[in-house]
Each structure stands twice: as structure tokens, then as C-alpha cells.
Design a protein around this motif. Structure first.
Motif, PDB file in Angstrom:
ATOM      1  N   ALA A 137     -19.646 -17.600  19.602  1.00  0.00           N
ATOM      2  CA  ALA A 137     -18.663 -17.218  18.587  1.00  0.00           C
ATOM      3  C   ALA A 137     -18.045 -15.859  18.909  1.00  0.00           C
ATOM      4  CB  ALA A 137     -19.328 -17.191  17.215  1.00  0.00           C
ATOM      5  N   ARG A 138     -18.865 -14.912  19.348  1.00  0.00           N
ATOM      6  CA  ARG A 138     -18.332 -13.590  19.702  1.00  0.00           C
ATOM      7  C   ARG A 138     -17.419 -13.667  20.925  1.00  0.00           C
ATOM      8  NH1 ARG A 138     -23.632 -11.876  18.137  1.00  0.00           N
ATOM      9  NH2 ARG A 138     -24.354 -11.725  20.301  1.00  0.00           N
ATOM     10  N   ASN A 139     -17.769 -14.546  21.871  1.00  0.00           N
ATOM     11  CA  ASN A 139     -16.906 -14.721  23.045  1.00  0.00           C
ATOM     12  C   ASN A 139     -15.546 -15.292  22.658  1.00  0.00           C
ATOM     13  OD1 ASN A 139     -18.859 -13.704  24.729  1.00  0.00           O
ATOM     14  ND2 ASN A 139     -19.502 -15.680  25.542  1.00  0.00           N
ATOM     15  N   GLU A 140     -15.538 -16.212  21.699  1.00  0.00           N
ATOM     16  CA  GLU A 140     -14.267 -16.752  21.228  1.00  0.00           C
ATOM     17  C   GLU A 140     -13.416 -15.644  20.612  1.00  0.00           C
ATOM     18  OE1 GLU A 140     -12.837 -19.674  21.429  1.00  0.00           O
ATOM     19  OE2 GLU A 140     -14.461 -20.644  22.534  1.00  0.00           O
ATOM     20  N   MET A 141     -14.050 -14.780  19.837  1.00  0.00           N
ATOM     21  CA  MET A 141     -13.328 -13.658  19.238  1.00  0.00           C
ATOM     22  C   MET A 141     -12.820 -12.703  20.309  1.00  0.00           C
ATOM     23  SD  MET A 141     -15.762 -12.872  15.938  1.00  0.00           S
ATOM     24  CE  MET A 141     -14.771 -11.437  15.500  1.00  0.00           C
ATOM     25  N   PHE A 142     -13.625 -12.463  21.348  1.00  0.00           N
ATOM     26  CA  PHE A 142     -13.224 -11.583  22.442  1.00  0.00           C
ATOM     27  C   PHE A 142     -11.987 -12.136  23.143  1.00  0.00           C
ATOM     28  CE2 PHE A 142     -13.247 -10.656  26.965  1.00  0.00           C
ATOM     29  CZ  PHE A 142     -13.347  -9.274  26.988  1.00  0.00           C
ATOM     30  N   LEU A 143     -12.001 -13.423  23.483  1.00  0.00           N
ATOM     31  CA  LEU A 143     -10.861 -14.037  24.152  1.00  0.00           C
ATOM     32  C   LEU A 143      -9.613 -13.980  23.276  1.00  0.00           C
ATOM     33  CD1 LEU A 143     -12.603 -17.171  25.716  1.00  0.00           C
ATOM     34  CD2 LEU A 143     -11.840 -15.122  26.927  1.00  0.00           C
ATOM     35  N   SER A 144      -9.805 -14.162  21.971  1.00  0.00           N
ATOM     36  CA  SER A 144      -8.670 -14.102  21.063  1.00  0.00           C
ATOM     37  C   SER A 144      -8.076 -12.696  21.025  1.00  0.00           C
ATOM     38  CB  SER A 144      -9.109 -14.537  19.660  1.00  0.00           C
ATOM     39  OG  SER A 144      -8.030 -14.461  18.749  1.00  0.00           O
ATOM     40  N   ARG A 145      -8.939 -11.677  20.996  1.00  0.00           N
ATOM     41  CA  ARG A 145      -8.439 -10.301  20.978  1.00  0.00           C
ATOM     42  C   ARG A 145      -7.677  -9.966  22.260  1.00  0.00           C
ATOM     43  NH1 ARG A 145     -13.664  -9.152  19.015  1.00  0.00           N
ATOM     44  NH2 ARG A 145     -14.226  -8.320  21.074  1.00  0.00           N
TER      45      ARG A 145
ATOM     46  N   ALA B 175     -24.122 -25.585  16.344  1.00  0.00           N
ATOM     47  CA  ALA B 175     -23.012 -24.659  16.177  1.00  0.00           C
ATOM     48  C   ALA B 175     -22.273 -24.939  14.872  1.00  0.00           C
ATOM     49  CB  ALA B 175     -22.055 -24.777  17.360  1.00  0.00           C
ATOM     50  N   PRO B 176     -21.660 -23.913  14.267  1.00  0.00           N
ATOM     51  CA  PRO B 176     -20.893 -24.140  13.035  1.00  0.00           C
ATOM     52  C   PRO B 176     -19.782 -25.159  13.257  1.00  0.00           C
ATOM     53  CG  PRO B 176     -21.227 -21.785  13.423  1.00  0.00           C
ATOM     54  CD  PRO B 176     -21.700 -22.497  14.656  1.00  0.00           C
ATOM     55  N   GLY B 177     -19.610 -26.028  12.285  1.00  0.00           N
ATOM     56  CA  GLY B 177     -18.560 -27.034  12.373  1.00  0.00           C
ATOM     57  C   GLY B 177     -18.989 -28.337  13.005  1.00  0.00           C
ATOM     58  N   GLU B 178     -20.196 -28.390  13.553  1.00  0.00           N
ATOM     59  CA  GLU B 178     -20.659 -29.624  14.192  1.00  0.00           C
ATOM     60  C   GLU B 178     -21.406 -30.496  13.173  1.00  0.00           C
ATOM     61  OE1 GLU B 178     -21.155 -28.189  18.848  1.00  0.00           O
ATOM     62  OE2 GLU B 178     -22.939 -28.378  17.580  1.00  0.00           O
ATOM     63  N   TRP B 179     -20.768 -30.761  12.032  1.00  0.00           N
ATOM     64  CA  TRP B 179     -21.411 -31.536  10.968  1.00  0.00           C
ATOM     65  C   TRP B 179     -21.669 -32.977  11.404  1.00  0.00           C
ATOM     66  CZ3 TRP B 179     -18.463 -35.712   9.784  1.00  0.00           C
ATOM     67  CH2 TRP B 179     -17.109 -35.640  10.089  1.00  0.00           C
ATOM     68  N   TRP B 180     -20.811 -33.487  12.313  1.00  0.00           N
ATOM     69  CA  TRP B 180     -20.969 -34.872  12.760  1.00  0.00           C
ATOM     70  C   TRP B 180     -22.258 -35.039  13.556  1.00  0.00           C
ATOM     71  CZ3 TRP B 180     -20.966 -35.275  18.083  1.00  0.00           C
ATOM     72  CH2 TRP B 180     -20.438 -34.167  18.780  1.00  0.00           C
TER      73      TRP B 180
END
Length: 211
Positions: free
Chosen positions: A131-139, A57-62
Motif C-alpha cells: 500500500a505504501r509503495n502504491e502511494m509512493f508511485l502515485s506521489r 489485502a484490502p479490497g480482496e473480499w472475493w
């Protein structure tokens, strides 16, 4: 006196049994450590290569750093095992042991890469849906609370408790509102499609299920 002698005999047997068990466990511990190291020399390169190939997933650089590191660690364990084999079986077995163990680690790495490439499309799709689910919850203004009694709060300030997840919906109970529910409709892939808000129990049936 008889009871005392009997107790002493039992105690002596127990102590002897305990010493034998301890010696056996010490011998077994060495075997188990070697077996664990051999499994590590195979599993670490496999896991690292698989994770690198299938993505994250994006951001999981570690996680990327961990996956890059555990591959050479697995090879290092293989080399260490080869030297142990050389000590146990003589220097003439060292070269063969190194080749065999490194070949096993390399084969595990290639297998991990192949499995990761096969899993990559589904992994990318899963991350995109998340990622789309996160955007949905935010909306919708829906946020998690981290609590068990009230797990979520929606954009209208309704206190919700997640009580069920089926293949086509997330079902929430409206806390403090008798016979009220809220639903998030899900696609077959788990993507969030719509939010009903708080509705009367039994009022929302578009999902083909009794509310």
C-alpha cells in the motif's frame, strides 16, 4: 504376402495392446479420482483456513468468499468418500470411514489455522508495504503502461523500461535516451524509498552498485 501377414500381425498386436492399456487406464482412473478426492478433502479445508487466518489485502473480499466456501466443500468431499467406502466395504465400514475422513479434514483445518496465524504478521507487513509503495508511485507520478517496450512513465513524462530488480533497487532504462537510467531505491523489505529520475549511466552509485 509375407509382408502383408507381418503387417497384420503387428497391427493385431498393437490393437490388443491398446485395448489392454485402455482397460488398465480405466481402472487406474477410478483409483486416481478417489485419491484426488481424498487430497481435496484435506487440502481444501487447509487452504481455506490458512488464508482466513493470515488475512488478505484490502479490497480482496472475493478471496474471503472463496476461502469460506472451500472449507465446507472439503468436508462434503470427505463425507462423499465415506459413502463410497461404505459401498465398497459394506455398511459396517461406513461409520468408521465417516469419522476418519471428517477427522482428517478437521485436522487439516486446524493445521491451516495455525499456519495462517503464524504467517499473519508477515502477511500484514507485506500488504502494508504494498500500500505504501502504491502511494509512493502515485506521489512520483509513475504509472504502468502494460506494455513491454515502455513499461512505465514517470511524472515528467519519461518513457521507462524496467530492466532489473535487485534486492536494493528497481532499475529502469530511459527509452529513447542513450546511456540514461532511472532508479527506485528499495529497503530490505521491498519498500520504495526514493526515485532518482532519469540520470546519466554510472551517475547514481548510492546503492553500492555500478550503474
Amino acid at each position: 504376402m509375407a509382408l502383408g501377414v507381418g503387417a497384420a500381425a503387428v497391427a493385431g498386436f498393437g490393437a490388443s495392446f491398446g485395448r489392454d492399456l485402455y482397460k488398465s487406464s480405466k481402472r487406474a482412473a477410478g483409483t486416481l479420482m478417489l485419491l484426488g478426492a481424498f487430497l481435496a478433502s484435506i487440502s481444501l479445508p487447509y487452504i481455506g483456513a490458512r488464508n482466513l487466518a493470515r488475512g488478505r489485502a484490502p479490497g480482496e473480499w472475493w478471496k474471503l468468499i472463496i476461502d469460506v466456501l472451500i472449507i465446507p466443500i472439503g468436508f462434503a468431499v470427505a463425507v462423499a468418500l465415506a459413502f463410497i467406502a461404505g459401498v465398497l466395504f459394506g455398511d459396517e465400514g461406513l461409520g468408521v470411514s465417516v469419522l476418519l475422513l471428517l477427522a482428517a479434514s478437521a485436522a487439516a483445518t486446524l493445521t491451516g489455522l495455525l499456519v495462517g496465524l503464524i504467517q499473519r504478521p508477515s502477511t500484514k507487513r507485506r500488504h502494508a508495504i504494498a500500500a505504501r509503495n502504491e502511494m509512493f508511485l502515485s506521489r512520483q507520478g509513475i504509472r504502468e503502461t502494460g506494455q513491454s517496450e515502455i513499461t512505465h512513465v514517470d511524472g515528467e513524462g519519461n518513457a521507462l523500461r524496467l530492466i532489473e530488480r535487485s534486492k536494493d533497487a528497481l532499475v529502469f532504462m530511459a527509452v529513447g535516451k542513450k546511456n540514461r537510467r532511472a532508479y527506485i531505491e528499495l529497503s530490505s523489505d521491498g519498500e520504495m524509498l526514493g526515485y532518482t529520475g532519469v540520470v546519466p549511466l554510472g551517475a547514481y552509485r548510492s546503492l553500492g552498485r555500478a550503474a
